[in-house]
Design an enzyme around this catalytic site. Structure first.
Site, PDB file in Angstrom:
ATOM      1  N   TYR A  39       0.827  -1.210   0.000  1.00 49.29           N
ATOM      2  CA  TYR A  39       0.000   0.000   0.000  1.00 49.29           C
ATOM      3  C   TYR A  39       0.851   1.246   0.000  1.00 49.29           C
ATOM      4  O   TYR A  39       2.067   1.176   0.180  1.00 49.29           O
ATOM      5  CB  TYR A  39      -0.969  -0.013   1.189  1.00 49.29           C
ATOM      6  N   ARG A  58       8.159   4.029  -4.586  1.00 51.15           N
ATOM      7  CA  ARG A  58       8.243   3.112  -3.436  1.00 51.15           C
ATOM      8  C   ARG A  58       7.209   1.995  -3.582  1.00 51.15           C
ATOM      9  O   ARG A  58       7.472   0.842  -3.233  1.00 51.15           O
ATOM     10  CB  ARG A  58       8.047   3.881  -2.123  1.00 51.15           C
ATOM     11  N   ARG A 106      -7.266 -20.817  -1.640  1.00 51.36           N
ATOM     12  CA  ARG A 106      -6.385 -20.553  -0.494  1.00 51.36           C
ATOM     13  C   ARG A 106      -5.258 -21.583  -0.418  1.00 51.36           C
ATOM     14  O   ARG A 106      -5.494 -22.761  -0.122  1.00 51.36           O
ATOM     15  CB  ARG A 106      -7.168 -20.555   0.824  1.00 51.36           C
ATOM     16  N   LYS A 153       6.391  -1.807   2.175  1.00 49.24           N
ATOM     17  CA  LYS A 153       5.156  -1.222   2.721  1.00 49.24           C
ATOM     18  C   LYS A 153       4.022  -2.219   2.489  1.00 49.24           C
ATOM     19  O   LYS A 153       3.186  -2.073   1.588  1.00 49.24           O
ATOM     20  CB  LYS A 153       4.893   0.146   2.065  1.00 49.24           C
ATOM     21  N   GLU A 185      12.321   2.733  14.298  1.00 48.21           N
ATOM     22  CA  GLU A 185      11.372   3.785  13.898  1.00 48.21           C
ATOM     23  C   GLU A 185      10.184   3.747  14.846  1.00 48.21           C
ATOM     24  O   GLU A 185      10.310   3.267  15.976  1.00 48.21           O
ATOM     25  CB  GLU A 185      10.959   3.586  12.431  1.00 48.21           C
ATOM     26  N   LEU A 209      10.993   1.489   7.328  1.00 49.14           N
ATOM     27  CA  LEU A 209      10.421   1.899   6.041  1.00 49.14           C
ATOM     28  C   LEU A 209      11.145   3.161   5.575  1.00 49.14           C
ATOM     29  O   LEU A 209      11.299   4.104   6.362  1.00 49.14           O
ATOM     30  CB  LEU A 209       8.927   2.196   6.192  1.00 49.14           C
TER      31      LEU A 209
END
Ligand SMILES: Cc1ncc(COP(=O)(O)O)c(C=O)c1O
Length: 295
Positions: A39, A58, A106, A153, A185, A209
């Site tokens: 995302y 990114r 799945r 991310k 972070e 990140l």
């Protein structure tokens, strides 16, 4: 809560602009089943993206890491994002983009040839209230127990969700995370420290990140000859720092004044922060000036 309040009314799903109530995704989507997706959140001020290209690059890097093919060229992303913002009335907004590997039976191994699911929504940009910059925030130190690919991310955010929850449960605004005795972070932001006028920045490796705001802060520091070191920062250095900053697209750059209930430096936003805050605001103003000149 009504769905109207979940985000601004029009969303984008797989090529269509539609009301959020009509956006439907299969429960077999690998994003839902495995968190198999990535995302981005891009801030827009008066319809102007803050480093949209960098965010989209990114996004590409995150997809590369998961071997998910990017379904769109960068120009297509840009025009679709712009159209979505316009359909929601423009203004100061954060655009959320999610790309998952798609729908499949799945099974753990990712099958080849799936059609990616692309979802985007827009939210009013809730930048921090002015008093946060004036007074600062309070954080708790926690062990960083997330996985070892924090540079991606990924939508698999449970580690970060639990750390953020733990900090809030303790009455703190955020968590400052440490791994093996070194600063990494925060749950959804980058952190930098200041000691004796030098900005100390953890390296952009697999443990954090590479924040777009973090990169911008480093760029602004260099441009304005503010001393800066990119290196590992030990826990004891953080505790003895003169200043501590938290950064993200929604927080911009904000001061942390209390860590584990003890003051950082004087317990007030420091002089180096105030300088950086000014550079950041000037940068935002320059964005609108460029766009006003182009109109
Ligand atoms: C773990 C983490 N670090 C840092 C950031 C800040 O990144 P950016 O400045 O690109 O918003 C985020 C933003 O979501 C994040 O989730």
């Amino acid at each position: 809560m009504t769905t109207q309040q979940l985000c601004l009314p029009t969303v984008y799903l797989n090529g269509n602009f539609l009301p959020i109530e009509e956006a439907k995704i299969s429960p077999l989507d690998r994003g839902f089943i495995f968190g198999d997706g990535v995302y981005e959140v891009i801030p827009f001020y008066a319809g102007r993206g803050l480093r949209m290209r960098e965010h989209l690059r990114r996004l590409q890097r995150s997809m590369n890491e998961l071997a998910i093919e990017n379904p769109y060229a960068i120009e297509h992303w840009e025009s679709t994002i712009t159209a979505l913002i316009e359909r929601n009335g423009g203004g100061n907004v954060g655009v959320y983009i999610q790309v998952t590997r798609g729908v499949a039976k799945r099974d753990f191994p990712p099958p080849k040839g799936l059609t990616q699911t692309v979802f985007m929504m827009v939210n009013p940009l809730a930048t921090p209230k002015p008093e946060i910059y004036a007074k600062g925030i309070s954080c708790i130190s926690l062990d960083d127990n997330r996985w070892l690919k924090c540079h991606i991310k990924s939508v698999a955010l449970l580690g970060a969700v639990l750390l953020k929850h733990e900090s809030n449960q303790g009455g703190f605004d955020e968590a400052v995370l440490f791994r093996d005795g070194y600063l990494t972070e925060s749950s959804a932001s980058n952190i930098a420290a200041v000691k004796s006028g030098i900005i100390l920045c953890p390296p952009m490796d697999n443990l954090i990140l590479p924040g777009i705001t973090y990169e911008l802060m480093i760029e602004l520091a260099r441009k304005n000859s503010m001393p800066l070191e990119i290196r590992r920062v030990a826990r004891k250095e953080v505790k003895k720092a003169d200043e501590l900053w938290i950064m993200s697209s929604t927080k911009e750059v904000a001061p942390i004044v209390l860590l584990d209930d003890k003051p950082i430096g004087t317990g007030q936003p420091g002089p180096v922060f105030k300088q950086m805050y000014q550079h950041f605001q000037d940068y935002k103003r320059s964005l609108s000036a460029v766009s006003a000149a182009a109109e």
